[in-house]
Scaffold this active site. Sequence first.
Site, PDB file in Angstrom:
ATOM      1  N   GLU A   8      56.957  36.904 -24.836  1.00  0.00           N
ATOM      2  CA  GLU A   8      55.702  36.917 -24.081  1.00  0.00           C
ATOM      3  C   GLU A   8      55.149  38.334 -24.169  1.00  0.00           C
ATOM      4  OE1 GLU A   8      55.820  36.648 -19.810  1.00  0.00           O
ATOM      5  OE2 GLU A   8      53.719  36.031 -19.688  1.00  0.00           O
TER       6      GLU A   8
ATOM      7  N   ARG B  34      72.330  36.154 -22.470  1.00  0.00           N
ATOM      8  CA  ARG B  34      71.556  37.342 -22.816  1.00  0.00           C
ATOM      9  C   ARG B  34      72.450  38.575 -22.775  1.00  0.00           C
ATOM     10  NH1 ARG B  34      66.913  38.628 -20.319  1.00  0.00           N
ATOM     11  NH2 ARG B  34      66.447  36.586 -19.462  1.00  0.00           N
TER      12      ARG B  34
ATOM     13  N   LYS C 294      62.637  43.242 -17.286  1.00  0.00           N
ATOM     14  CA  LYS C 294      61.296  43.762 -17.482  1.00  0.00           C
ATOM     15  C   LYS C 294      60.757  44.368 -16.192  1.00  0.00           C
ATOM     16  CE  LYS C 294      59.408  41.324 -21.052  1.00  0.00           C
ATOM     17  NZ  LYS C 294      58.721  40.141 -21.609  1.00  0.00           N
TER      18      LYS C 294
END
Length: 573
Positions: free
Chosen positions: A35, A260, A270
Amino acid sequence: MTDGDNSRNFITEIIDEHNENGRFNEVVRTRFPPEPNGYLHIGHAKSICLNFGIAERYGGLCNLRFDDTNPAKEEQEYIDAITEDLRWLGYDWDDRLYFASDYFDELYEMAVDLIRIGRAYVDELSPDEIREYRGTLTEAGRESPYRNRPVEENLALFQKMRDGGFKEGEAVLRAKIDMTSGNINLRDPVMYRILDAAHPRTGDKWKIYPMYDFAHGQSDSIEGITHSICTLEYEDHRPLYDWYLDNIEIFHPQQIEFARLNVSHTVLSKRKLIRLVQEGYVRGWDDPRMPTISGLRRRGYSPEAIREFCDDIGVGKVKGVVALHKLEYHLRRRLNKTSNRVMAVINPLKVVIENYPDDQVEEMEAVNNPEDESAGTRKVPFSKVLYIERDDFMEDPPRKFFRLAPGREVRLRYAYFITCADVIKDDNGEIIELRCVYDPETRGGSAPDGRRVKATLHWVSAQHAIQAEARLYDTLFTVENPDSDRNRDFTSFINPDSLRVVNPIYVEPHLRNALAGDRYQFERLAYFVVDPDSTAEELVFNRTVTLRDQWRKDQKKAKKPRRKKRRQRRPAP
RNA sequence: AGGGAAGUAGCUCAAUCGGCAGAGCAGGCGCCUUUGGAGCGCAAGGUUAAAGGUUCGAGUCCUUUCUUCCCUGCCA
């Protein structure tokens, strides 16, 4: 392992099985779907290496697709940065650059189809009401009063949403699935919401935007993705991913979830990275202390080191934290092979060679890279007054200190053996200068009589050295796991000494023409890279990573006696 | 009336579908060296979360238990 190719994991097992049973006709197609709402970091690198690596391994292709379904958060700046970072990492997607927004028209038609077959409806509950109707983790949800509207009404209302007849929050399109499902994603998930924001690519064409879940699987399907690899938190979404594809009746890729990456001594979410930037803990997204790709690049990492690291850690479904050591191991391994050596003094101590002619200058030949003969040699000027590293001298050396001390002989690399004759101090007793004598017979660094010295020191000629700035970095956080403490904000673990600026340092004149991005090993110290802040007047060097240093390690051990195996345990609940 | 997932060495992963639990990194100890770097060698590290079951044989299959993580955005 580091070869990448023959390593097997649970994902290749799934693909092998598909190839055997012919599910995808032995085609393998993956995608990396960021994204564009932030910068890529080392965690993304794992996903990138995985997706591109899997495709390559099976002779397939990997697409780049920007998941741009939420214009409120996304910007062109991020699209550009992500593209640049991917290229720097060494990946290529030819003409296969896609955007979820490319599919907005098709997605809209798919939504209309679902309305037509009675599997979607326009809901006019408020966001708060929707939440309330959804139920909780342990209680079933309730059906919306708008759930059973006739198809025609839903069609008209959805058209009205698209035409701007509703304001943000007044209506959404929902899938009609099961308000009592144990999986909350299946309790009539929102497919489309109204967003009053200009989209970086479609501008103001759309008032409604598809949610991730309604866009991702279909985008995969449209692109012919066979294996849609994502992180573990989407495990709960897979039934929904499957539901949309099955009900729309289009090509059905396989979603596969992996753990992850987490790396010790840093944060990778983020939300937290953006706080580091916005609250000024670092200078920007590409601050050399940041775990972003652009930060690592500026720090001096090479793309190969990052890729080899990703190959090494493998892929699984266990959430864990990889030690920063592991990344640094691959970094040093790579840099050792590729970086030219150079001499630089960071903490200078003046040395005068008493028996060396006052105005004489000799050009000493130095090897650029002992790991790579093709790197050649260079000349380094030697003269009467030199700088050596202050740490390389001790007036009263402890037992295992092999470097310079009063009366002791050492080698100056590529130059001569010198012996310390005298120590000069200022009024405070601070050592300000060493008087040494050299042995002219030892030019180049070896003695004709075969005598040995225990240490070799790096040095620069005082009159020839150029001054520069060094930025010495340490981990951004003082603890392994800055975000594991529920009671303390991660910023409270920030390392106050994560950056130490030393100016000036003295480097050999050979470096005068160094360019931003050039990597060097400062012999016996660390790897450094030239920072873009460098000017024609002054070079700025970022310390990428120190050399492994047995002496310093021993020192630390000596300071912390008998702390043996006592590891901290997590606090009692 | 919750759903989903994961537990193998300090860390990250293996173990050829039931056949002697192995690597890399970290840590330890040596050797070597014109970088105390690089390199090389050695040793150590395990009740495979636990218990029970099936079997000649279980990390692997079955049952139960424990622990940890994810899920209640009109974010992705």
